[in-house]
Motif scaffolding. Structure first.
Motif, PDB file in Angstrom:
ATOM      1  N   ILE A  38       5.307   0.939  11.083  1.00  0.00           N
ATOM      2  CA  ILE A  38       6.741   0.694  10.927  1.00  0.00           C
ATOM      3  C   ILE A  38       7.019   0.584   9.429  1.00  0.00           C
ATOM      4  O   ILE A  38       6.700  -0.422   8.798  1.00  0.00           O
ATOM      5  N   LYS A  39       7.563   1.627   8.844  1.00  0.00           N
ATOM      6  CA  LYS A  39       7.751   1.689   7.396  1.00  0.00           C
ATOM      7  C   LYS A  39       8.874   0.741   6.959  1.00  0.00           C
ATOM      8  O   LYS A  39       9.846   0.516   7.682  1.00  0.00           O
ATOM      9  N   GLY A  40       8.713   0.221   5.755  1.00  0.00           N
ATOM     10  CA  GLY A  40       9.757  -0.596   5.158  1.00  0.00           C
ATOM     11  C   GLY A  40       9.717  -2.062   5.522  1.00  0.00           C
ATOM     12  O   GLY A  40      10.553  -2.835   5.055  1.00  0.00           O
ATOM     13  N   GLN A  41       8.739  -2.485   6.367  1.00  0.00           N
ATOM     14  CA  GLN A  41       8.605  -3.909   6.660  1.00  0.00           C
ATOM     15  C   GLN A  41       8.051  -4.632   5.441  1.00  0.00           C
ATOM     16  O   GLN A  41       7.181  -4.105   4.738  1.00  0.00           O
ATOM     17  N   GLN A  73       2.051   0.314  -5.951  1.00  0.00           N
ATOM     18  CA  GLN A  73       1.325   0.608  -4.719  1.00  0.00           C
ATOM     19  C   GLN A  73      -0.136   0.175  -4.847  1.00  0.00           C
ATOM     20  O   GLN A  73      -0.916   0.389  -3.926  1.00  0.00           O
ATOM     21  N   ARG A  74      -0.487  -0.442  -5.949  1.00  0.00           N
ATOM     22  CA  ARG A  74      -1.847  -0.948  -6.135  1.00  0.00           C
ATOM     23  C   ARG A  74      -1.787  -2.428  -6.492  1.00  0.00           C
ATOM     24  O   ARG A  74      -2.075  -2.811  -7.623  1.00  0.00           O
ATOM     25  N   PRO A  75      -1.421  -3.301  -5.532  1.00  0.00           N
ATOM     26  CA  PRO A  75      -1.330  -4.726  -5.861  1.00  0.00           C
ATOM     27  C   PRO A  75      -2.704  -5.384  -5.920  1.00  0.00           C
ATOM     28  O   PRO A  75      -3.049  -6.266  -5.131  1.00  0.00           O
ATOM     29  N   SER A  76      -3.538  -4.933  -6.861  1.00  0.00           N
ATOM     30  CA  SER A  76      -4.847  -5.538  -7.059  1.00  0.00           C
ATOM     31  C   SER A  76      -4.776  -6.467  -8.268  1.00  0.00           C
ATOM     32  O   SER A  76      -3.773  -6.529  -8.972  1.00  0.00           O
ATOM     33  N   ASN A  77      -5.846  -7.222  -8.496  1.00  0.00           N
ATOM     34  CA  ASN A  77      -5.821  -8.240  -9.548  1.00  0.00           C
ATOM     35  C   ASN A  77      -5.533  -7.669 -10.922  1.00  0.00           C
ATOM     36  O   ASN A  77      -4.938  -8.334 -11.767  1.00  0.00           O
ATOM     37  N   ASP A  78      -5.977  -6.436 -11.171  1.00  0.00           N
ATOM     38  CA  ASP A  78      -5.787  -5.849 -12.491  1.00  0.00           C
ATOM     39  C   ASP A  78      -4.657  -4.827 -12.524  1.00  0.00           C
ATOM     40  O   ASP A  78      -4.486  -4.125 -13.522  1.00  0.00           O
ATOM     41  N   MET A  94       0.832  -1.199   0.000  1.00  0.00           N
ATOM     42  CA  MET A  94       0.000   0.000   0.000  1.00  0.00           C
ATOM     43  C   MET A  94       0.871   1.254   0.000  1.00  0.00           C
ATOM     44  O   MET A  94       2.060   1.207   0.320  1.00  0.00           O
ATOM     45  N   THR A  95       0.258   2.364  -0.351  1.00  0.00           N
ATOM     46  CA  THR A  95       0.996   3.623  -0.442  1.00  0.00           C
ATOM     47  C   THR A  95       1.546   4.054   0.916  1.00  0.00           C
ATOM     48  O   THR A  95       0.966   3.748   1.964  1.00  0.00           O
ATOM     49  N   GLN A  96       2.672   4.736   0.896  1.00  0.00           N
ATOM     50  CA  GLN A  96       3.335   5.274   2.086  1.00  0.00           C
ATOM     51  C   GLN A  96       3.802   4.175   3.042  1.00  0.00           C
ATOM     52  O   GLN A  96       3.910   4.400   4.241  1.00  0.00           O
ATOM     53  N   MET A  97       4.110   2.998   2.494  1.00  0.00           N
ATOM     54  CA  MET A  97       4.612   1.905   3.327  1.00  0.00           C
ATOM     55  C   MET A  97       6.125   1.744   3.231  1.00  0.00           C
ATOM     56  O   MET A  97       6.692   0.860   3.851  1.00  0.00           O
ATOM     57  N   GLY A  98       6.786   2.547   2.377  1.00  0.00           N
ATOM     58  CA  GLY A  98       8.246   2.523   2.316  1.00  0.00           C
ATOM     59  C   GLY A  98       8.833   1.781   1.139  1.00  0.00           C
ATOM     60  O   GLY A  98       9.996   1.378   1.189  1.00  0.00           O
TER      61      GLY A  98
END
Length: 542
Positions: free
Chosen positions: A424-427, A371-376, A234-238
């Motif tokens: 915790i960013k970057g995990q 940042q959009r790991p959806s099916n499409d 997801m966005t802003q996760m590092g």
């Protein structure tokens, strides 16, 4: 001659008859007393007496049963066993002592249904090691159980320890399937950040480090040869910070390689623009197609060289590693509704699949981030080609499958990305070689990254200086002195006494002299030469 079995004696018969007569007299007297006392008829007195006798008999049976159960529940002494010895040796009676049991692990594993209720973990087979971050249990499972039984029940095991699944790290022993190493963390993973690694630590790592494990040790992949990486979250996760750390480690571990960057975030990979063979900050699918065409041309050229080497029975050619990194890759597989855009996206899908699947043997690796790991988000035919997978925090199991693979949760000891702390960013969950590892990417200081990039630039300058004088070397030196990455043909032609007008004739003469084809500065800019292209040509890197 067999003896005849002795029968009852005459005295025994007379004794039994006397006893029977006594019982009849006693019963008759009881019946007469009951009849007289209660005023009942004979049949009523008989019924009452028989009922009382039956109740007394049942009471005696119930008491006897309880006494028998109580005696059976008492611990019995260990019976003596006879050890079978070789022939001609006397039998020796020995008492076999009961082995000590590790009650803690036995309780945990049996209640988690890792082992059966009748199975135990012996204390002699358990080693406990205390680390700064937690406790390591090394133990031997009973026969018939393997480390996979522990892996399939890690969630239940964690609940027995009073922690979460992310607090546990399971490792299989190389000794046997029954040996298990289980780390139980004191705190949630990465509660305290680990310091970024030094250059010496990165060089000493066997492979390419991607981040820290929960123990603080470096973790990564053994190589990027014949492998590509898909990163989702997801966005802003590092993600961008993690990949910047990856590129920095590649520059230190690999040394010299060609870098192609497509920055869909427009400013996420800017630190490495100066050392990239080609850098594009765009979210236009047409730009992706242009870079795919350029790379596929290199792939075809490399395969022709490999084929020629085999035909001529020569050693396989050694190619310079190439990394193609795409940030926000999902944006390049979305059309604007027009037929032209739909066709461009379709071609990008086919060419992306071809590059990821075909380029591995030729030393060209692709790293995609979305940042959009959806099916499409990224086409399935493209996703399926990635050997390494990485997923940062996502909220749903279906989303994690897109990044890690449809069958990921059927693998050994999977880690659900939704369990990670989003603060915790970057995990990330790294899935490589069939193994899941929880890591946290490196967050290098900007100064460290800049120094690494400057070292690469300086190293390339020195390589140019070592080359003999040539028009190509002169063109590179002109661009380096001016501090530019692109120079139009009309600006470079006068340095070689070529009339810049007309530009087409000047371009032909200059390209022939340099041995490098021109390219555009962006999609609509003037034609000219990129410093990275000239440097690559000078090093004769295929």
């Amino acid at each position: 001659m067999a003896k005849r079995k002795a029968g009852p004696s005459e005295e025994d018969i007379w004794g039994q008859m006397a006893g029977a007569i006594g019982v009849l007299v006693t019963v008759t007297a009881c019946l007469a007393a009951v009849k007289h006392k209660l005023g009942l008829p004979w049949w009523g007195a008989v019924t009452l007496v028989v009922g009382v006798l039956v109740l007394l008999g049942y009471a005696a049976w119930w008491i006897r049963r309880r006494i028998t159960r109580y005696l059976a529940s008492k611990p019995q002494k260990q019976p003596q066993t006879t050890t079978v010895l070789p022939h001609d040796a006397p039998a020796v009676e020995t008492t076999e002592p009961q082995a000590a049991i590790d009650q803690g692990l036995t309780t945990v594993l049996s209640r988690a249904q890792v082992i059966g209720q009748d199975q135990t973990i012996l204390a002699a087979d358990v080693t406990v090691e205390q680390l700064d971050v937690g406790t390591v249990y090394k133990f031997l499972l009973p026969p018939g159980r393997t480390a996979d039984d522990v892996a399939s029940r890690l969630g239940s095991v964690a609940s027995m320890f009073g922690v979460t699944r992310l607090h546990l790290k399971l490792e299989k022993s190389r000794r046997s399937e029954r040996h298990v190493h289980l780390l139980v963390l004191k705190e949630p993973p990465f509660t305290h950040p680990f310091p970024a690694p030094t250059r010496e630590q990165i060089r000493a790592f066997k492979g390419v480090p991607l981040g820290h494990e929960v123990t603080g040790e470096l973790c990564g992949v053994p190589t990027f040869e014949k492998a590509s990486l898909l990163v989702g979250g997801m966005t802003q996760m590092g993600k961008t910070t993690l990949v910047n750390g990856l590129i920095t480690c590649l520059l230190i571990a690999y040394g010299d390689f060609d870098l192609y960057l497509l920055d869909g975030k427009l400013c996420g990979l800017t630190e490495f623009q100066k050392i990239a063979v080609r850098y594009e900050a765009s979210d236009d699918p047409a730009v992706l197609e242009s870079m795919l065409d350029e790379l596929l041309e290199r792939v075809d050229d490399r395969y022709l060289k490999m084929q020629a080497a085999k035909q001529n029975r020569q050693p396989a050619p050694v190619f310079t590693p190439v990394f193609f990194i795409i940030d926000e890759a999902a944006d390049f597989y979305v059309d604007d509704g027009s037929k032209e855009s739909q066709e461009t996206v379709r071609r990008c899908e086919d060419k992306s699949r071809k590059l990821v699947s075909k380029s591995l043997e030729s030393g060209i690796s692709t790293i995609m981030m979305t940042q959009r790991p959806s099916n499409d988000a990224i086409p399935v035919k493209v996703r399926d080609q990635f050997l390494y997978r990485m997923c940062l925090y996502v909220a749903a199991k279906g989303t994690a499958k897109v990044a890690l693979g449809d069958s990921y949760f059927e693998t050994v000891a999977p880690i659900h990305p939704a369990l990670m702390d989003p603060h915790i960013k970057g995990q990330a969950v790294l899935f490589a070689g069939g193994t899941s590892t929880l890591i946290r990417g490196f967050n290098f200081p900007d100064k460290f990254i800049w120094d690494v990039v400057d070292e690469v630039i300086e190293r390339r300058h020195e390589a140019v200086e070592e080359q003999p004088e040539s028009p190509l070397k002169k063109a590179i030196q002109i661009m380096q002195e001016r501090g530019i990455e692109f120079i139009p043909t009309v600006d470079l032609a006068p340095a070689f006494a070529i009339n810049p007008e007309p530009s087409s004739a000047a371009g032909q003469k200059l390209s022939k002299m340099l041995g490098v084809s021109t390219s555009r500065d962006g999609n609509t800019g003037p034609r000219g030469y990129k410093l990275a292209d000239l440097t690559a040509a000078l090093g004769t890197r295929p």
